[in-house]
Design an enzyme around this catalytic site. Sequence first.
Site, PDB file in Angstrom:
ATOM      1  N   GLY A  11       0.784  -1.239   0.000  1.00 29.00           N
ATOM      2  CA  GLY A  11       0.000   0.000   0.000  1.00 29.00           C
ATOM      3  C   GLY A  11       0.811   1.281   0.000  1.00 29.00           C
ATOM      4  O   GLY A  11       0.308   2.329   0.426  1.00 29.00           O
ATOM      5  N   SER A  12       2.037   1.248  -0.544  1.00 28.81           N
ATOM      6  CA  SER A  12       2.815   2.500  -0.538  1.00 28.81           C
ATOM      7  C   SER A  12       2.220   3.522  -1.517  1.00 28.81           C
ATOM      8  O   SER A  12       2.276   4.731  -1.270  1.00 28.81           O
ATOM      9  CB  SER A  12       4.294   2.237  -0.837  1.00 28.81           C
ATOM     10  OG  SER A  12       4.477   1.856  -2.167  1.00 28.81           O
ATOM     11  N   ASN A  13       1.627   3.068  -2.602  1.00 29.67           N
ATOM     12  CA  ASN A  13       0.969   4.024  -3.509  1.00 29.67           C
ATOM     13  C   ASN A  13      -0.268   4.628  -2.853  1.00 29.67           C
ATOM     14  O   ASN A  13      -0.546   5.814  -3.031  1.00 29.67           O
ATOM     15  CB  ASN A  13       0.605   3.347  -4.835  1.00 29.67           C
ATOM     16  CG  ASN A  13       1.775   3.339  -5.793  1.00 29.67           C
ATOM     17  OD1 ASN A  13       2.167   4.390  -6.297  1.00 29.67           O
ATOM     18  ND2 ASN A  13       2.372   2.179  -6.002  1.00 29.67           N
ATOM     19  N   MET A  88      -3.866  -6.779  -6.912  1.00 30.04           N
ATOM     20  CA  MET A  88      -3.337  -7.812  -7.796  1.00 30.04           C
ATOM     21  C   MET A  88      -4.438  -8.799  -8.209  1.00 30.04           C
ATOM     22  O   MET A  88      -4.377  -9.999  -7.931  1.00 30.04           O
ATOM     23  CB  MET A  88      -2.168  -8.543  -7.114  1.00 30.04           C
ATOM     24  CG  MET A  88      -1.054  -7.600  -6.662  1.00 30.04           C
ATOM     25  SD  MET A  88      -0.592  -6.372  -7.906  1.00 30.04           S
ATOM     26  CE  MET A  88       0.876  -7.154  -8.550  1.00 30.04           C
ATOM     27  N   ARG A  89      -5.448  -8.239  -8.855  1.00 31.02           N
ATOM     28  CA  ARG A  89      -6.586  -9.052  -9.257  1.00 31.02           C
ATOM     29  C   ARG A  89      -7.199  -8.460 -10.512  1.00 31.02           C
ATOM     30  O   ARG A  89      -7.335  -7.238 -10.613  1.00 31.02           O
ATOM     31  CB  ARG A  89      -7.628  -8.963  -8.154  1.00 31.02           C
ATOM     32  CG  ARG A  89      -8.053 -10.231  -7.556  1.00 31.02           C
ATOM     33  CD  ARG A  89      -9.078  -9.982  -6.502  1.00 31.02           C
ATOM     34  NE  ARG A  89     -10.375 -10.511  -6.925  1.00 31.02           N
ATOM     35  CZ  ARG A  89     -10.638 -11.799  -7.010  1.00 31.02           C
ATOM     36  NH1 ARG A  89      -9.739 -12.683  -6.700  1.00 31.02           N
ATOM     37  NH2 ARG A  89     -11.817 -12.223  -7.410  1.00 31.02           N
ATOM     38  N   LEU A  90      -7.557  -9.326 -11.440  1.00 30.26           N
ATOM     39  CA  LEU A  90      -8.259  -8.836 -12.633  1.00 30.26           C
ATOM     40  C   LEU A  90      -9.698  -8.529 -12.254  1.00 30.26           C
ATOM     41  O   LEU A  90     -10.276  -9.215 -11.405  1.00 30.26           O
ATOM     42  CB  LEU A  90      -8.244  -9.910 -13.716  1.00 30.26           C
ATOM     43  CG  LEU A  90      -6.942 -10.078 -14.482  1.00 30.26           C
ATOM     44  CD1 LEU A  90      -7.043 -11.259 -15.438  1.00 30.26           C
ATOM     45  CD2 LEU A  90      -6.603  -8.798 -15.252  1.00 30.26           C
ATOM     46  N   ASN A 105      -5.448   2.673 -12.692  1.00 31.03           N
ATOM     47  CA  ASN A 105      -4.477   1.717 -12.155  1.00 31.03           C
ATOM     48  C   ASN A 105      -3.073   2.257 -12.370  1.00 31.03           C
ATOM     49  O   ASN A 105      -2.832   2.994 -13.323  1.00 31.03           O
ATOM     50  CB  ASN A 105      -4.614   0.381 -12.901  1.00 31.03           C
ATOM     51  CG  ASN A 105      -3.615  -0.664 -12.414  1.00 31.03           C
ATOM     52  OD1 ASN A 105      -3.425  -0.835 -11.208  1.00 31.03           O
ATOM     53  ND2 ASN A 105      -2.969  -1.357 -13.334  1.00 31.03           N
ATOM     54  N   HIS A 107       0.837   0.970 -12.998  1.00 33.83           N
ATOM     55  CA  HIS A 107       1.585  -0.228 -13.407  1.00 33.83           C
ATOM     56  C   HIS A 107       3.068   0.149 -13.541  1.00 33.83           C
ATOM     57  O   HIS A 107       3.393   1.185 -14.126  1.00 33.83           O
ATOM     58  CB  HIS A 107       1.033  -0.743 -14.745  1.00 33.83           C
ATOM     59  CG  HIS A 107       1.712  -1.993 -15.193  1.00 33.83           C
ATOM     60  ND1 HIS A 107       1.447  -3.225 -14.622  1.00 33.83           N
ATOM     61  CD2 HIS A 107       2.670  -2.206 -16.116  1.00 33.83           C
ATOM     62  CE1 HIS A 107       2.212  -4.139 -15.185  1.00 33.83           C
ATOM     63  NE2 HIS A 107       2.958  -3.544 -16.102  1.00 33.83           N
TER      64      HIS A 107
HETATM   65  C1  GAR Z   1       3.456  -1.142  -7.360  1.00 32.49           C
HETATM   66  O1  GAR Z   1       4.750  -1.186  -7.891  1.00 32.49           O
HETATM   67  C2  GAR Z   1       2.432  -1.144  -8.467  1.00 32.49           C
HETATM   68  O2  GAR Z   1       2.834  -0.425  -9.598  1.00 32.49           O
HETATM   69  C3  GAR Z   1       2.339  -2.625  -8.788  1.00 32.49           C
HETATM   70  O3  GAR Z   1       2.370  -3.255  -7.534  1.00 32.49           O
HETATM   71  C4  GAR Z   1       3.132  -2.458  -6.629  1.00 32.49           C
HETATM   72  C5  GAR Z   1       2.285  -2.216  -5.398  1.00 32.49           C
HETATM   73  O4  GAR Z   1       3.026  -1.566  -4.412  1.00 32.49           O
HETATM   74  N1  GAR Z   1       1.159  -2.926  -9.510  1.00 32.49           N
HETATM   75  C6  GAR Z   1       1.105  -3.823 -10.486  1.00 32.49           C
HETATM   76  O5  GAR Z   1       2.045  -4.503 -10.827  1.00 32.49           O
HETATM   77  C7  GAR Z   1      -0.263  -3.958 -11.147  1.00 32.49           C
HETATM   78  N2  GAR Z   1      -0.162  -4.676 -12.376  1.00 32.49           N
HETATM   79  P1  GAR Z   1       2.309  -0.807  -3.233  1.00 32.49           P
HETATM   80  O6  GAR Z   1       1.339  -1.821  -2.603  1.00 32.49           O
HETATM   81  O7  GAR Z   1       3.408  -0.453  -2.285  1.00 32.49           O
HETATM   82  O8  GAR Z   1       1.597   0.382  -3.796  1.00 32.49           O
END
Ligand code: GAR
Length: 192
Positions: A11-13, A88-90, A105, A107
Site C-alpha cells: 500500500g505504498s501508492n 493484484m486481481r483482474l 491503475n 503499473h
Molecule cells: C506497485 O509497484 C504497483 O505499480 C504494482 O504493484 C506495486 C504495489 O506496491 N502494480 C502492479 O504490478 C499492477 N499490475 P504498493 O502496494 O506499495 O503500492
Amino acid sequence: MRLGILLSGRGSNFQAIYRAVESGSLQAEIACVISNVPDAPGLTFAVSKGLQIFALDSKGVKRVDFDRRVLEILRTNKVDLVCLAGYMRLLSPEFVDAYRNRIVNIHPSLLPAFPGLDAQTQAFDYGVKIAGCTVHYVDEGLDSGKIIAQASVEVLPEDTAQTLSAKILEQEHLLYPKAIAMALATLSKSES
Ligand code: GAR
C-alpha cells in the site's frame, strides 16, 4: 470527489495518495479502502488514519461474486473514482462496465511494454535503457486501457532489478496523485 482505494499488499501508492489528499495537492476525499487480502499491510495504515476499511478475502470466491460485493461497497460509499493501488486481481467485465472510465491503475512499466506480473524484472531482464511507470484507465484487457500519464527512469549499468524497482516506485508515488487529479478533472468536465 470521492476515491475508493483497492489494494492487496504493502500500500505504498495508497500512502502517497493519502499524503497528497492530506496536503491538499489532490482535492479529493478517500471514501474507503478495500483489500482482497484481509491482512494486507496497507490496511494497517488506513486504520491508523481513521479511514473506513473493508478487509475481504477473495480466496475461493468466484470473481463475479467477489466483484459484486466490492461494487456494492463502492456504491454504498458513493465512490466517484476507483484507484487500484497494487490490487493484484483482474476485474470482472461487469465491474469494469459499472465504473467505465472511473477506474484507474498504476503499473510499474512504460505500457504497452511489459504488462502483467513483475513488470520491473521483465524490463530489466529485457535490457531496456529507459524504464518507468504508467497510470491508465482500466478496461477489460490486461494493463491495456487508455494511458493517463507516464514517468520514466534511466536504467544505469550498476542497476539491479531491485534498485530499478525502487527507482520506479519513487516515481510511482509522484505520478499517481497527479494522474488521479487529471482523471478527476476529466470526470468533472464530463459531468458539467
Ligand atoms: C506497485 O509497484 C504497483 O505499480 C504494482 O504493484 C506495486 C504495489 O506496491 N502494480 C502492479 O504490478 C499492477 N499490475 P504498493 O502496494 O506499495 O503500492
